[in-house]
Write a protein that holds these residues in place. Structure first.
Motif, PDB file in Angstrom:
ATOM      1  N   ALA A 299     -21.934 -16.191  10.183  1.00  0.00           N
ATOM      2  CA  ALA A 299     -21.151 -15.056  10.668  1.00  0.00           C
ATOM      3  C   ALA A 299     -21.582 -14.665  12.071  1.00  0.00           C
ATOM      4  CB  ALA A 299     -21.302 -13.866   9.713  1.00  0.00           C
ATOM      5  N   VAL A 300     -22.884 -14.622  12.307  1.00  0.00           N
ATOM      6  CA  VAL A 300     -23.393 -14.284  13.641  1.00  0.00           C
ATOM      7  C   VAL A 300     -23.009 -15.360  14.647  1.00  0.00           C
ATOM      8  CG1 VAL A 300     -25.478 -13.954  15.018  1.00  0.00           C
ATOM      9  CG2 VAL A 300     -25.280 -12.873  12.755  1.00  0.00           C
ATOM     10  N   ALA A 301     -23.125 -16.627  14.246  1.00  0.00           N
ATOM     11  CA  ALA A 301     -22.759 -17.728  15.137  1.00  0.00           C
ATOM     12  C   ALA A 301     -21.276 -17.664  15.500  1.00  0.00           C
ATOM     13  CB  ALA A 301     -23.090 -19.066  14.477  1.00  0.00           C
ATOM     14  N   GLN A 302     -20.441 -17.229  14.546  1.00  0.00           N
ATOM     15  CA  GLN A 302     -19.009 -17.119  14.800  1.00  0.00           C
ATOM     16  C   GLN A 302     -18.724 -16.092  15.895  1.00  0.00           C
ATOM     17  OE1 GLN A 302     -16.673 -15.618  11.480  1.00  0.00           O
ATOM     18  NE2 GLN A 302     -14.935 -16.909  12.055  1.00  0.00           N
ATOM     19  N   ILE A 303     -19.452 -14.968  15.834  1.00  0.00           N
ATOM     20  CA  ILE A 303     -19.270 -13.937  16.865  1.00  0.00           C
ATOM     21  C   ILE A 303     -19.777 -14.440  18.208  1.00  0.00           C
ATOM     22  CG2 ILE A 303     -19.834 -11.580  17.551  1.00  0.00           C
ATOM     23  CD1 ILE A 303     -20.264 -10.931  14.595  1.00  0.00           C
ATOM     24  N   GLU A 304     -20.947 -15.076  18.199  1.00  0.00           N
ATOM     25  CA  GLU A 304     -21.527 -15.585  19.451  1.00  0.00           C
ATOM     26  C   GLU A 304     -20.598 -16.608  20.098  1.00  0.00           C
ATOM     27  OE1 GLU A 304     -26.327 -15.114  18.753  1.00  0.00           O
ATOM     28  OE2 GLU A 304     -25.327 -16.902  17.942  1.00  0.00           O
ATOM     29  N   GLU A 305     -19.984 -17.456  19.280  1.00  0.00           N
ATOM     30  CA  GLU A 305     -19.057 -18.452  19.818  1.00  0.00           C
ATOM     31  C   GLU A 305     -17.816 -17.771  20.393  1.00  0.00           C
ATOM     32  OE1 GLU A 305     -16.502 -22.351  18.283  1.00  0.00           O
ATOM     33  OE2 GLU A 305     -17.942 -21.356  16.952  1.00  0.00           O
ATOM     34  N   ARG A 306     -17.350 -16.706  19.730  1.00  0.00           N
ATOM     35  CA  ARG A 306     -16.145 -16.015  20.188  1.00  0.00           C
ATOM     36  C   ARG A 306     -16.373 -15.326  21.529  1.00  0.00           C
ATOM     37  NH1 ARG A 306     -11.700 -13.627  17.595  1.00  0.00           N
ATOM     38  NH2 ARG A 306     -11.864 -15.404  16.180  1.00  0.00           N
ATOM     39  N   ILE A 307     -17.524 -14.662  21.701  1.00  0.00           N
ATOM     40  CA  ILE A 307     -17.736 -13.885  22.927  1.00  0.00           C
ATOM     41  C   ILE A 307     -18.530 -14.658  23.979  1.00  0.00           C
ATOM     42  CG2 ILE A 307     -17.594 -11.703  21.678  1.00  0.00           C
ATOM     43  CD1 ILE A 307     -20.571 -11.479  21.736  1.00  0.00           C
ATOM     44  N   GLY A 308     -19.131 -15.785  23.584  1.00  0.00           N
ATOM     45  CA  GLY A 308     -19.766 -16.660  24.561  1.00  0.00           C
ATOM     46  C   GLY A 308     -21.148 -16.250  25.013  1.00  0.00           C
ATOM     47  N   VAL A 309     -21.824 -15.380  24.283  1.00  0.00           N
ATOM     48  CA  VAL A 309     -23.199 -14.997  24.646  1.00  0.00           C
ATOM     49  C   VAL A 309     -24.034 -14.907  23.374  1.00  0.00           C
ATOM     50  CG1 VAL A 309     -22.494 -13.689  26.688  1.00  0.00           C
ATOM     51  CG2 VAL A 309     -22.700 -12.515  24.491  1.00  0.00           C
ATOM     52  N   ALA A 310     -25.347 -15.024  23.533  1.00  0.00           N
ATOM     53  CA  ALA A 310     -26.260 -14.907  22.396  1.00  0.00           C
ATOM     54  C   ALA A 310     -26.471 -13.434  22.047  1.00  0.00           C
ATOM     55  CB  ALA A 310     -27.590 -15.562  22.723  1.00  0.00           C
ATOM     56  N   LEU A 311     -26.529 -13.151  20.763  1.00  0.00           N
ATOM     57  CA  LEU A 311     -26.748 -11.780  20.290  1.00  0.00           C
ATOM     58  C   LEU A 311     -28.183 -11.566  19.834  1.00  0.00           C
ATOM     59  CD1 LEU A 311     -23.470 -11.387  18.210  1.00  0.00           C
ATOM     60  CD2 LEU A 311     -23.927 -10.503  20.502  1.00  0.00           C
ATOM     61  N   PHE A 312     -28.845 -12.647  19.441  1.00  0.00           N
ATOM     62  CA  PHE A 312     -30.215 -12.555  18.958  1.00  0.00           C
ATOM     63  C   PHE A 312     -31.091 -13.581  19.668  1.00  0.00           C
ATOM     64  CE2 PHE A 312     -27.721 -11.042  15.323  1.00  0.00           C
ATOM     65  CZ  PHE A 312     -28.398  -9.895  14.956  1.00  0.00           C
TER      66      PHE A 312
ATOM     67  N   LEU B  26     -13.756  -8.860  10.574  1.00  0.00           N
ATOM     68  CA  LEU B  26     -14.524  -7.683  10.173  1.00  0.00           C
ATOM     69  C   LEU B  26     -15.745  -8.066   9.348  1.00  0.00           C
ATOM     70  CD1 LEU B  26     -14.799  -4.602  10.041  1.00  0.00           C
ATOM     71  CD2 LEU B  26     -13.296  -4.629   8.032  1.00  0.00           C
ATOM     72  N   GLY B  27     -15.591  -9.077   8.488  1.00  0.00           N
ATOM     73  CA  GLY B  27     -16.728  -9.511   7.675  1.00  0.00           C
ATOM     74  C   GLY B  27     -17.888 -10.010   8.517  1.00  0.00           C
ATOM     75  N   SER B  28     -17.561 -10.688   9.616  1.00  0.00           N
ATOM     76  CA  SER B  28     -18.619 -11.174  10.502  1.00  0.00           C
ATOM     77  C   SER B  28     -19.329 -10.016  11.189  1.00  0.00           C
ATOM     78  CB  SER B  28     -18.032 -12.114  11.557  1.00  0.00           C
ATOM     79  OG  SER B  28     -17.504 -13.274  10.959  1.00  0.00           O
ATOM     80  N   LEU B  29     -18.560  -9.012  11.585  1.00  0.00           N
ATOM     81  CA  LEU B  29     -19.163  -7.844  12.225  1.00  0.00           C
ATOM     82  C   LEU B  29     -20.053  -7.071  11.253  1.00  0.00           C
ATOM     83  CD1 LEU B  29     -16.094  -6.630  14.296  1.00  0.00           C
ATOM     84  CD2 LEU B  29     -18.242  -7.544  15.209  1.00  0.00           C
ATOM     85  N   THR B  30     -19.638  -6.994  10.010  1.00  0.00           N
ATOM     86  CA  THR B  30     -20.464  -6.328   8.992  1.00  0.00           C
ATOM     87  C   THR B  30     -21.781  -7.072   8.803  1.00  0.00           C
ATOM     88  OG1 THR B  30     -18.479  -5.542   7.840  1.00  0.00           O
ATOM     89  CG2 THR B  30     -20.538  -5.536   6.599  1.00  0.00           C
ATOM     90  N   ALA B  31     -21.710  -8.394   8.768  1.00  0.00           N
ATOM     91  CA  ALA B  31     -22.927  -9.203   8.623  1.00  0.00           C
ATOM     92  C   ALA B  31     -23.824  -9.037   9.842  1.00  0.00           C
ATOM     93  CB  ALA B  31     -22.550 -10.672   8.426  1.00  0.00           C
ATOM     94  N   PHE B  32     -23.221  -9.035  11.026  1.00  0.00           N
ATOM     95  CA  PHE B  32     -24.006  -8.830  12.244  1.00  0.00           C
ATOM     96  C   PHE B  32     -24.696  -7.466  12.236  1.00  0.00           C
ATOM     97  CE2 PHE B  32     -23.750  -6.469  16.286  1.00  0.00           C
ATOM     98  CZ  PHE B  32     -24.775  -7.082  16.972  1.00  0.00           C
ATOM     99  N   GLU B  33     -23.973  -6.427  11.846  1.00  0.00           N
ATOM    100  CA  GLU B  33     -24.544  -5.071  11.853  1.00  0.00           C
ATOM    101  C   GLU B  33     -25.746  -4.982  10.914  1.00  0.00           C
ATOM    102  OE1 GLU B  33     -25.368  -1.102  10.481  1.00  0.00           O
ATOM    103  OE2 GLU B  33     -24.435  -2.676   9.252  1.00  0.00           O
ATOM    104  N   ALA B  34     -25.629  -5.579   9.735  1.00  0.00           N
ATOM    105  CA  ALA B  34     -26.741  -5.548   8.777  1.00  0.00           C
ATOM    106  C   ALA B  34     -27.940  -6.332   9.316  1.00  0.00           C
ATOM    107  CB  ALA B  34     -26.290  -6.105   7.432  1.00  0.00           C
ATOM    108  N   ALA B  35     -27.680  -7.507   9.900  1.00  0.00           N
ATOM    109  CA  ALA B  35     -28.771  -8.320  10.445  1.00  0.00           C
ATOM    110  C   ALA B  35     -29.458  -7.623  11.604  1.00  0.00           C
ATOM    111  CB  ALA B  35     -28.222  -9.681  10.902  1.00  0.00           C
ATOM    112  N   ALA B  36     -28.673  -6.960  12.451  1.00  0.00           N
ATOM    113  CA  ALA B  36     -29.247  -6.252  13.595  1.00  0.00           C
ATOM    114  C   ALA B  36     -30.044  -5.042  13.136  1.00  0.00           C
ATOM    115  CB  ALA B  36     -28.128  -5.832  14.545  1.00  0.00           C
TER     116      ALA B  36
END
Length: 304
Positions: free
Chosen positions: A45-58, A13-23
């Motif tokens: 935090a963003v890199a952790q999400i990108e690694e988990r889902i396998g695609v770039a977010l930014f 959840l902390g990673s998602l919160t960081a992603f939401e603020a950055a986005a």
């Protein structure tokens, strides 16, 4: 039943919160400032999400970040989910009407000089409620602080989604003991030691302007000496101990005036501020809060 496909492989959840603020800010630096984290923590935090889902977010260009199509899709769902979580937590918090504890945040001076001496009376009337009193002043996030209500002086902006209940109008004026006024300075403010509070540094100037406009004092009225205290209640205690004359306000000095521990030689005039009760409740009321609110209004305005 094979449960392999029911396992949730969600990012923390902390990673998602960081992603939401950055986005939302399109900036890792601004997200870090908002969340009181480092730029590196947001990036990880963003890199952790990108690694988990396998695609770039930014997409990163010229020190700015821009959402990819996948990032836009994730932002929509993340925002909706975080909002839903926040609303649920707030509803649970503010509608826990079965709790025997009412958590009250109150400005320290008001708590010490007015509220605490009267809480016994509230307990007698509502024996099923226990007031958990926490002393603090200024802006407050009720959910974050874990408080049901806050009693504040209305000298700062209050969030629009809070319910505000007017308790009483504040009045202020110089206060000192009868002996200090009559024998030590002989009714002359120019001979007095003026007591100041760092939490209300403009109290004397505000009163002087008002008193001069009402022709109560000459324009050149100045203290013989001055003394400063960290908190408002210290300056009032110093006045009671005959160290000088302070600006006191009601209801803080109501008991002192009624019991002749202090006098207000120039009377008390409205300051333009009110005392208010701040709560989360809107249309659906918490009976504990309503009971406390009504008791405060009645007690403050009867001068009890």
């Amino acid at each position: 039943m094979n449960k392999i496909h029911t396992k949730r492989r969600l990012p923390p959840l902390g990673s998602l919160t960081a992603f939401e603020a950055a986005a939302r800010h399109q900036s890792f630096s601004r997200a870090a400032e908002e969340l009181h984290l480092t730029h590196g923590a947001i990036s990880r935090a963003v890199a952790q999400i990108e690694e988990r889902i396998g695609v770039a977010l930014f997409v990163r260009r010229n020190r700015r970040v821009y959402l990819t199509a996948a990032g836009q899709r994730l932002l929509k769902t993340t925002t909706e989910t975080l909002d839903a979580l926040g609303n649920t937590v707030e509803e649970i918090h503010r509608h826990d009407i079965e709790s025997p504890f009412l958590v009250v945040s109150c400005e320290p001076s008001l708590a010490m000089r007015w509220l605490m001496p009267r809480l016994g009376g509230f307990r007698e009337k509502y024996p099923e409620l226990n007031v958990d009193l926490r002393m603090a002043g200024g802006p407050i996030d009720l959910l974050y602080e874990g408080c049901d209500v806050a009693i504040r002086r209305s000298d700062f902006g209050i969030q629009e989604d809070y319910r505000i209940s007017h308790l009483c109008t504040e009045s202020a004026g110089p206060v000192c003991t009868q002996d200090y006024w009559t024998n030590t300075i002989q009714h002359n403010l120019n001979k007095a030691n003026w007591l100041h509070s760092r939490t209300r540094p403009n109290a004397w100037d505000d009163w002087k302007t008002e008193a001069f406009n009402r022709t109560q004092i000459p324009d050149k009225t100045l203290p013989q000496s001055e003394q400063y205290f960290d908190h408002f209640f210290y300056s009032l205690q110093a006045a009671q101990n005959q160290l000088g004359i302070a600006i006191g306000s009601t209801p803080l000095v109501s008991d002192d005036l009624s019991h002749n521990r202090l006098i207000a030689p120039f009377g008390m005039t409205p300051t333009g501020c009110d005392y208010v009760l701040i709560s989360l409740d809107g249309a659906i009321q918490d009976p504990r809060i309503e009971a406390f609110n009504q008791w405060l209004i009645k007690t403050m305005n009867k001068g009890e």
